[in-house]
Design an enzyme around this catalytic site. Structure first.
Site, PDB file in Angstrom:
ATOM      1  N   LYS A 110       0.629  -1.216   0.164  1.00 17.12           N
ATOM      2  CA  LYS A 110       0.006  -0.099  -0.196  1.00 17.12           C
ATOM      3  C   LYS A 110       0.865   1.333   0.026  1.00 17.12           C
ATOM      4  O   LYS A 110       0.782   2.087  -0.895  1.00 17.12           O
ATOM      5  CB  LYS A 110      -0.977   0.024   1.271  1.00 17.12           C
ATOM      6  CG  LYS A 110      -1.755  -1.137   1.226  1.00 17.12           C
ATOM      7  CD  LYS A 110      -2.796  -1.008   2.528  1.00 17.12           C
ATOM      8  CE  LYS A 110      -2.115  -1.044   3.912  1.00 17.12           C
ATOM      9  NZ  LYS A 110      -1.428  -2.251   4.165  1.00 17.12           N
ATOM     10  N   ARG A 132     -10.328   0.738   8.317  1.00 16.87           N
ATOM     11  CA  ARG A 132      -9.631  -0.494   8.630  1.00 16.87           C
ATOM     12  C   ARG A 132     -10.663  -1.644   9.301  1.00 16.87           C
ATOM     13  O   ARG A 132     -10.501  -2.666   9.401  1.00 16.87           O
ATOM     14  CB  ARG A 132      -8.637  -0.446   9.965  1.00 16.87           C
ATOM     15  CG  ARG A 132      -7.238   0.135   9.655  1.00 16.87           C
ATOM     16  CD  ARG A 132      -6.538  -0.916   8.811  1.00 16.87           C
ATOM     17  NE  ARG A 132      -5.272  -1.349   9.351  1.00 16.87           N
ATOM     18  CZ  ARG A 132      -3.905  -0.738   9.015  1.00 16.87           C
ATOM     19  NH1 ARG A 132      -3.745   0.068   8.338  1.00 16.87           N
ATOM     20  NH2 ARG A 132      -3.008  -1.159   9.490  1.00 16.87           N
ATOM     21  N   ARG A 165      11.858  -5.577   5.321  1.00 19.93           N
ATOM     22  CA  ARG A 165      11.403  -4.123   5.001  1.00 19.93           C
ATOM     23  C   ARG A 165      12.391  -3.465   5.879  1.00 19.93           C
ATOM     24  O   ARG A 165      12.875  -3.664   7.223  1.00 19.93           O
ATOM     25  CB  ARG A 165      10.112  -4.002   5.455  1.00 19.93           C
ATOM     26  CG  ARG A 165       9.891  -2.137   5.201  1.00 19.93           C
ATOM     27  CD  ARG A 165       8.398  -1.981   5.400  1.00 19.93           C
ATOM     28  NE  ARG A 165       7.781  -2.327   6.497  1.00 19.93           N
ATOM     29  CZ  ARG A 165       6.423  -2.322   6.601  1.00 19.93           C
ATOM     30  NH1 ARG A 165       5.562  -1.927   5.553  1.00 19.93           N
ATOM     31  NH2 ARG A 165       5.738  -2.688   7.770  1.00 19.93           N
ATOM     32  N   ARG A 220      11.031  -1.616  11.341  1.00 19.47           N
ATOM     33  CA  ARG A 220       9.691  -1.010  12.155  1.00 19.47           C
ATOM     34  C   ARG A 220       9.548  -1.731  13.201  1.00 19.47           C
ATOM     35  O   ARG A 220       9.718  -3.061  13.177  1.00 19.47           O
ATOM     36  CB  ARG A 220       8.636  -0.946  11.147  1.00 19.47           C
ATOM     37  CG  ARG A 220       8.019   0.168  10.757  1.00 19.47           C
ATOM     38  CD  ARG A 220       7.056   0.527   9.749  1.00 19.47           C
ATOM     39  NE  ARG A 220       5.715  -0.390  10.181  1.00 19.47           N
ATOM     40  CZ  ARG A 220       4.662  -0.295   9.515  1.00 19.47           C
ATOM     41  NH1 ARG A 220       4.674   0.362   8.183  1.00 19.47           N
ATOM     42  NH2 ARG A 220       3.521  -1.008   9.721  1.00 19.47           N
ATOM     43  N   ARG A 233      -0.780  -8.787  13.305  1.00 19.31           N
ATOM     44  CA  ARG A 233      -1.500  -7.719  12.235  1.00 19.31           C
ATOM     45  C   ARG A 233      -2.033  -8.499  11.097  1.00 19.31           C
ATOM     46  O   ARG A 233      -3.278  -7.809  10.730  1.00 19.31           O
ATOM     47  CB  ARG A 233      -0.317  -7.140  11.558  1.00 19.31           C
ATOM     48  CG  ARG A 233       0.150  -5.808  12.837  1.00 19.31           C
ATOM     49  CD  ARG A 233       1.854  -5.498  12.294  1.00 19.31           C
ATOM     50  NE  ARG A 233       1.759  -5.044  10.954  1.00 19.31           N
ATOM     51  CZ  ARG A 233       3.030  -4.840  10.310  1.00 19.31           C
ATOM     52  NH1 ARG A 233       4.143  -5.185  10.814  1.00 19.31           N
ATOM     53  NH2 ARG A 233       2.766  -4.195   9.052  1.00 19.31           N
TER      54      ARG A 233
HETATM   55  P1  AP5 Z   1       4.670  -1.675   1.897  1.00 16.69           P
HETATM   56  O1  AP5 Z   1       4.632  -0.782   0.706  1.00 16.69           O
HETATM   57  O2  AP5 Z   1       5.487  -1.015   2.971  1.00 16.69           O
HETATM   58  O3  AP5 Z   1       3.164  -2.479   2.386  1.00 16.69           O
HETATM   59  P2  AP5 Z   1       2.380  -1.633   3.235  1.00 16.69           P
HETATM   60  O4  AP5 Z   1       1.070  -2.582   2.459  1.00 16.69           O
HETATM   61  O5  AP5 Z   1       2.167  -0.426   3.256  1.00 16.69           O
HETATM   62  O6  AP5 Z   1       2.465  -2.482   4.541  1.00 16.69           O
HETATM   63  P3  AP5 Z   1       2.398  -2.000   6.017  1.00 16.69           P
HETATM   64  O7  AP5 Z   1       3.268  -2.912   7.044  1.00 16.69           O
HETATM   65  O8  AP5 Z   1       2.776  -0.519   6.165  1.00 16.69           O
HETATM   66  O9  AP5 Z   1       0.852  -2.104   6.185  1.00 16.69           O
HETATM   67  P4  AP5 Z   1       0.033  -2.082   7.643  1.00 16.69           P
HETATM   68  O10 AP5 Z   1      -1.289  -2.021   7.024  1.00 16.69           O
HETATM   69  O11 AP5 Z   1       0.311  -2.985   8.543  1.00 16.69           O
HETATM   70  O12 AP5 Z   1       0.780  -0.937   8.572  1.00 16.69           O
HETATM   71  P5  AP5 Z   1       0.184   0.475   8.768  1.00 16.69           P
HETATM   72  O13 AP5 Z   1       1.488   1.513   8.728  1.00 16.69           O
HETATM   73  O14 AP5 Z   1      -0.775   0.956   7.933  1.00 16.69           O
HETATM   74  O15 AP5 Z   1       5.794  -2.888   1.351  1.00 16.69           O
HETATM   75  C1  AP5 Z   1       5.853  -3.839   2.139  1.00 16.69           C
HETATM   76  C2  AP5 Z   1       7.538  -4.262   1.875  1.00 16.69           C
HETATM   77  O16 AP5 Z   1       7.316  -5.178   0.644  1.00 16.69           O
HETATM   78  C3  AP5 Z   1       8.634  -3.219   1.736  1.00 16.69           C
HETATM   79  O17 AP5 Z   1       9.850  -3.603   2.110  1.00 16.69           O
HETATM   80  C4  AP5 Z   1       8.526  -3.102   0.261  1.00 16.69           C
HETATM   81  O18 AP5 Z   1       9.864  -2.506  -0.412  1.00 16.69           O
HETATM   82  C5  AP5 Z   1       8.061  -4.455  -0.384  1.00 16.69           C
HETATM   83  N1  AP5 Z   1       7.472  -4.506  -1.638  1.00 16.69           N
HETATM   84  C6  AP5 Z   1       6.146  -3.731  -1.914  1.00 16.69           C
HETATM   85  N2  AP5 Z   1       5.669  -4.070  -3.396  1.00 16.69           N
HETATM   86  C7  AP5 Z   1       6.509  -5.168  -3.543  1.00 16.69           C
HETATM   87  C8  AP5 Z   1       6.418  -5.871  -4.623  1.00 16.69           C
HETATM   88  N3  AP5 Z   1       5.530  -5.896  -5.718  1.00 16.69           N
HETATM   89  N4  AP5 Z   1       7.242  -6.950  -4.718  1.00 16.69           N
HETATM   90  C9  AP5 Z   1       8.412  -7.141  -3.733  1.00 16.69           C
HETATM   91  N5  AP5 Z   1       8.383  -6.422  -2.665  1.00 16.69           N
HETATM   92  C10 AP5 Z   1       7.507  -5.398  -2.446  1.00 16.69           C
HETATM   93  O19 AP5 Z   1      -0.172   0.295  10.502  1.00 16.69           O
HETATM   94  C11 AP5 Z   1       0.681   0.294  11.333  1.00 16.69           C
HETATM   95  C12 AP5 Z   1      -0.281   0.218  12.612  1.00 16.69           C
HETATM   96  O20 AP5 Z   1      -0.935   1.270  12.881  1.00 16.69           O
HETATM   97  C13 AP5 Z   1      -1.567  -0.763  12.676  1.00 16.69           C
HETATM   98  O21 AP5 Z   1      -0.988  -2.167  13.055  1.00 16.69           O
HETATM   99  C14 AP5 Z   1      -2.476  -0.168  13.585  1.00 16.69           C
HETATM  100  O22 AP5 Z   1      -1.911  -0.487  14.954  1.00 16.69           O
HETATM  101  C15 AP5 Z   1      -2.339   1.319  13.239  1.00 16.69           C
HETATM  102  N6  AP5 Z   1      -3.199   1.785  12.496  1.00 16.69           N
HETATM  103  C16 AP5 Z   1      -2.820   2.262  11.138  1.00 16.69           C
HETATM  104  N7  AP5 Z   1      -3.836   2.618  10.479  1.00 16.69           N
HETATM  105  C17 AP5 Z   1      -4.927   2.442  11.404  1.00 16.69           C
HETATM  106  C18 AP5 Z   1      -6.465   2.676  11.296  1.00 16.69           C
HETATM  107  N8  AP5 Z   1      -6.895   3.106  10.170  1.00 16.69           N
HETATM  108  N9  AP5 Z   1      -6.941   2.191  12.510  1.00 16.69           N
HETATM  109  C19 AP5 Z   1      -6.595   1.839  13.556  1.00 16.69           C
HETATM  110  N10 AP5 Z   1      -5.047   1.660  13.673  1.00 16.69           N
HETATM  111  C20 AP5 Z   1      -4.409   1.983  12.529  1.00 16.69           C
HETATM  112 MG    MG Z   2       2.492   1.145   4.843  1.00 15.62          MG
END
Ligand code: AP5
Ligand code: MG
Length: 215
Positions: free
Chosen positions: A19, A92, A126, A159, A170
């Site tokens: 994402k 979410r 990552r 992270r 997660r």
């Molecule tokens: P990356 O692009 O970083 O993936 P992502 O989908 O953004 O993964 P996240 O871990 O950020 O998602 P998340 O939803 O768990 O975390 P968030 O920060 O939103 O890619 C991942 C890796 O793969 C990277 O190394 C990249 O280089 C690689 N990659 C990407 N595409 C690739 C491909 N095609 N091929 C190979 N490699 C690839 O949330 C974190 C925490 O915040 C949550 O757990 C929660 O506690 C809180 N939170 C966030 N939003 C909310 C909400 N709305 N409500 C409540 N709590 C929330």
């Molecule tokens: Mg992300």
């Protein structure tokens, strides 16, 4: 295809589906404001703001931060941006989706679909720049210089929620709370499924093609 777009788009997908990676490219090409609740929460935690203090234990254990805290954050950011937002990590759960509908009209929901084994591999490999937040991957998208950001030279860190144990939590939270949103948006006929397999470039091209009808 390039140029600004007025549509409001949600990026949905499990942790590690890409994402953030795709949002940072799509927002530049399409002139959309990228709003990542995960990035905003990590920033608040880093700064030790009142929101950050409340959110810390949830983010570090992989659970969802309470809706009312995140919705306040979204209201402020979406309100300030106007039309043309790309939401990454929000909503979410169904409750957040309903609250979002009261704030802004969503035109499309891109759902990045990918199998779990690949997610765990991606997340444990990552690395993120401590300064500019650029995202790398030791396997698929390594930095030129070990441990340093290509863009700004900052230090690359892991992270705190990318340990195997927290990743498992997660993924569980995703399956239980977030996955049902795909049906919700399918019923509204705005869901676009994107195959998340393949390179970052391939997923990006697929996503851009899927958005052509909106332009
Ligand atoms: P990356 O692009 O970083 O993936 P992502 O989908 O953004 O993964 P996240 O871990 O950020 O998602 P998340 O939803 O768990 O975390 P968030 O920060 O939103 O890619 C991942 C890796 O793969 C990277 O190394 C990249 O280089 C690689 N990659 C990407 N595409 C690739 C491909 N095609 N091929 C190979 N490699 C690839 O949330 C974190 C925490 O915040 C949550 O757990 C929660 O506690 C809180 N939170 C966030 N939003 C909310 C909400 N709305 N409500 C409540 N709590 C929330
Ligand atoms: Mg992300």
């Amino acid at each position: 295809m390039s140029g600004d777009m007025d549509a409001n788009i949600v990026l949905l997908g499990p942790p590690g589906s890409g994402k953030g990676t795709q949002a940072s490219r799509l927002s530049k090409t399409l002139g959309l404001t990228h709003i990542s609740t995960g990035d905003l929460l990590r920033e608040a935690i880093g700064l030790g703001t009142p929101l950050g203090i409340k959110a810390k234990e949830y983010v570090e254990s992989g659970r969802l931060v309470p809706d009312e805290l995140v919705v306040e954050l979204i209201k402020e950011k979406v309100g300030g941006a106007g039309d043309g937002v790309l939401l990454d990590g929000f909503p979410r759960n169904l409750e957040q989706a309903r609250m979002l509908e009261e704030i802004v009209k969503i035109d499309a929901v891109i759902n990045i679909d990918i199998e779990e084994g690949e997610l765990v591999r991606r997340l444990t490999q990552r690395r993120t720049c401590k300064s500019c937040k650029a995202v790398y991957n030791l396997d698929s998208n390594p930095p030129v210089m070990n441990g340093k950001c290509d863009r700004c030279g900052g230090d690359l860190i892991q992270r705190s929620d990318d340990t195997e144990q927290v990743v498992k939590e997660r993924l569980k939270v995703y399956r239980e709370s977030t996955l049902p949103l795909t049906e919700h948006y399918q019923r509204k006929k705005i869901l676009i499924d994107i195959d998340g397999k393949g390179t970052i470039e391939e997923v990006y091209q697929r996503t851009m093609r899927s958005l052509e009808p909106l332009r």
